[in-house]
Motif scaffolding. Structure first.
Motif, PDB file in Angstrom:
ATOM      1  N   PHE A 102      -0.552  10.095  -9.048  1.00 49.45           N
ATOM      2  CA  PHE A 102      -0.539   8.635  -8.966  1.00 49.45           C
ATOM      3  C   PHE A 102      -1.767   8.123  -9.712  1.00 49.45           C
ATOM      4  CE2 PHE A 102      -1.138   4.595  -6.629  1.00 49.45           C
ATOM      5  CZ  PHE A 102       0.160   4.117  -6.584  1.00 49.45           C
TER       6      PHE A 102
ATOM      7  N   GLU B 166       0.385  -4.476 -10.910  1.00 51.54           N
ATOM      8  CA  GLU B 166       0.131  -3.076 -11.289  1.00 51.54           C
ATOM      9  C   GLU B 166       1.458  -2.408 -11.663  1.00 51.54           C
ATOM     10  OE1 GLU B 166      -2.253  -0.813  -8.504  1.00 51.54           O
ATOM     11  OE2 GLU B 166      -2.823   0.599 -10.068  1.00 51.54           O
TER      12      GLU B 166
ATOM     13  N   HIS C  69       4.624  -1.434  -9.726  1.00 50.96           N
ATOM     14  CA  HIS C  69       5.497  -2.462  -9.143  1.00 50.96           C
ATOM     15  C   HIS C  69       6.115  -3.393 -10.188  1.00 50.96           C
ATOM     16  CE1 HIS C  69       3.850  -1.001  -5.448  1.00 50.96           C
ATOM     17  NE2 HIS C  69       2.637  -1.285  -5.862  1.00 50.96           N
TER      18      HIS C  69
ATOM     19  N   HIS D 225       5.074   0.747  -0.758  1.00 45.19           N
ATOM     20  CA  HIS D 225       5.162   2.215  -0.800  1.00 45.19           C
ATOM     21  C   HIS D 225       5.410   2.710   0.625  1.00 45.19           C
ATOM     22  CE1 HIS D 225       3.377   2.331  -4.836  1.00 45.19           C
ATOM     23  NE2 HIS D 225       2.369   1.600  -4.408  1.00 45.19           N
TER      24      HIS D 225
END
Ligand code: FEO
Length: 403
Positions: free
Chosen positions: A24, A82, A85, A225
């Motif tokens: 990530f 970000e 998304h 998330h």
């Protein structure tokens, strides 16, 4: 989980699991994957809350299209720009022509530069509401949770808070969306790792956001998330309150670096001291093998952090230096600290850890323990004493373990 999932009448989860991305932000390991949550709200008008990263784009769009059943998508609410998304934002615009983007002033600025969005965006004000007909959306700016433009969207009729990164967790959704149908203990660990590594630096802003949202009658928390929290949202909010105030659980994060096994031997003695002192809640990490994100998570979880390192190049071991730097970057506060280590021809490791204690304001609970090359029996006994001292401090605050 590929299918759409109903949350309440007129609101569906339409997100995507990502089981292919290893890191990530190209940094934080994803051993259990990650989910990008997106939600479709359908009243007389329709709104999509956030999108997903580019991965899994086609199934995501198919789900949205099927649920719409030929209806128009009226709005795309961008809670957070970000790329995890907003990655397929321009694809959504192409597939659903005429969709109006809703975001705040900063959202507009960021979307212009990230996705070249020059039109089709309506700026909403903090606290503004939008009546979709059957579902009313309220927009609440929560800056720095986790970017400056981040906002949360609250659906009033059913009490659904689309909280974006807040309350989010690493980990793909393994067939269940809601907290009452999954292993919540595993989810909580990945939620804390997400908090500590992604959001934790902005803990003061998290505190402000929690205060700001406190008046909303939240019944379901739907983050961007991980699982949707519907069993006891107040408990989940309380968890965030504790984490954002750096409040810890009783227990110990014991992280060490060792090149030739000398500091490892010292670590074993520290652990023996902890156990002899009655402390069972212990997470041991070798900085050469475990990823820093797990160590930061456990340091965020536990009250005591014990760090061991050899000297290297007359300084701290580089990987331990990286961990200490991460603690400082993320602004972790209010921990009890113990340090130990070794040197051969020059010191530097333990001294650097003591300097870290001074900078961080963490309380040193016992004198540092340092060995020259091999730890002697005396040094190992001092390590056991350090472990016993940590256990005693924890017992003094919480009482003996009953399990
Ligand atoms: Fe899930 Fe700040 O992005």
């Amino acid at each position: 989980m590929d299918c759409a999932v109903k949350i309440v009448d007129g609101i569906h989860w339409v997100g995507a699991n990502d089981r292919e991305t290893d890191l990530f932000e190209n940094m934080w390991p994803l051993p259990k994957g990650v989910a990008y949550n997106s939600y479709l709200v359908q009243g007389q008008k329709t709104a999509l809350i956030d999108t997903i990263k580019t991965v899994s784009g086609p199934p995501f769009l198919l789900k949205v299209r099927e649920l719409l059943g030929g209806r128009k998508l009226d709005y795309l609410v961008v809670n957070h720009v970000e790329p995890d998304h907003s990655g397929i934002l321009n694809v959504v615009r192409e597939v659903f022509p005429g969709v109006e983007i809703l975001g705040n002033k900063k959202t507009a600025e960021f979307l212009l530069h990230l996705h070249q969005v020059k039109d089709g965006l309506r700026v909403v004000a903090d606290g503004e509401t939008l009546d979709l007909g059957g579902h009313t959306l309220g927009f609440h700016l929560v800056p720095m949770v986790h970017w400056p433009e981040t906002m949360a969207t609250f659906e009033h009729e059913h009490g659904v808070l689309f909280s974006c990164d807040a309350f989010g967790a690493f980990g793909a959704l393994d067939g269940g969306l809601f907290d009452d149908e999954i292993d919540v203990d595993a989810a909580e660990g990945e939620m804390l790792r997400y908090y500590a590594n992604i959001v934790g630096r902005y803990s003061v802003m998290v505190q402000k956001a929690l205060q700001k949202l406190a008046g909303l009658p939240v019944r379901i928390i739907a983050p961007s998330h991980g699982p949707v929290w519907r069993r006891d949202p107040a408990k989940v909010i309380e968890r965030y309150r504790r984490w954002s105030h750096w409040e810890a659980e009783p227990g110990v994060a014991l992280c060490y670096a060792s090149m030739y096994g000398n500091v490892r031997k010292m670590m074993e003695a520290v652990a023996e001291g902890l156990m002899a002192g009655g402390e069972r809640r212990l997470a041991v990490h070798d900085v050469s093998r475990a990823h820093l994100s797990f160590m930061l998570r456990d340091a965020w979880r536990y009250q005591v952090v014990l760090l061991g390192s050899p000297a290297y190049d007359t300084l701290l071991h580089p990987l331990m230096a990286h961990l200490v730097d991460l603690f400082e970057r993320k602004g972790l506060k209010n921990r009890l600290l113990g340090v130990f280590g070794s040197y051969g021809w020059s010191g530097g490791g333990v001294r650097a850890l003591e300097e870290f204690a001074g900078r961080s304001g963490w309380e040193l609970i016992a004198p540092p323990v340092e060995a020259r090359f091999q730890p002697t029996g005396e040094v190992l006994e001092a390590c056991r004493a350090l472990g016993r001292a940590a256990a005693a401090r924890l017992r003094a605050q919480t009482g003996p373990l009953t399990h």
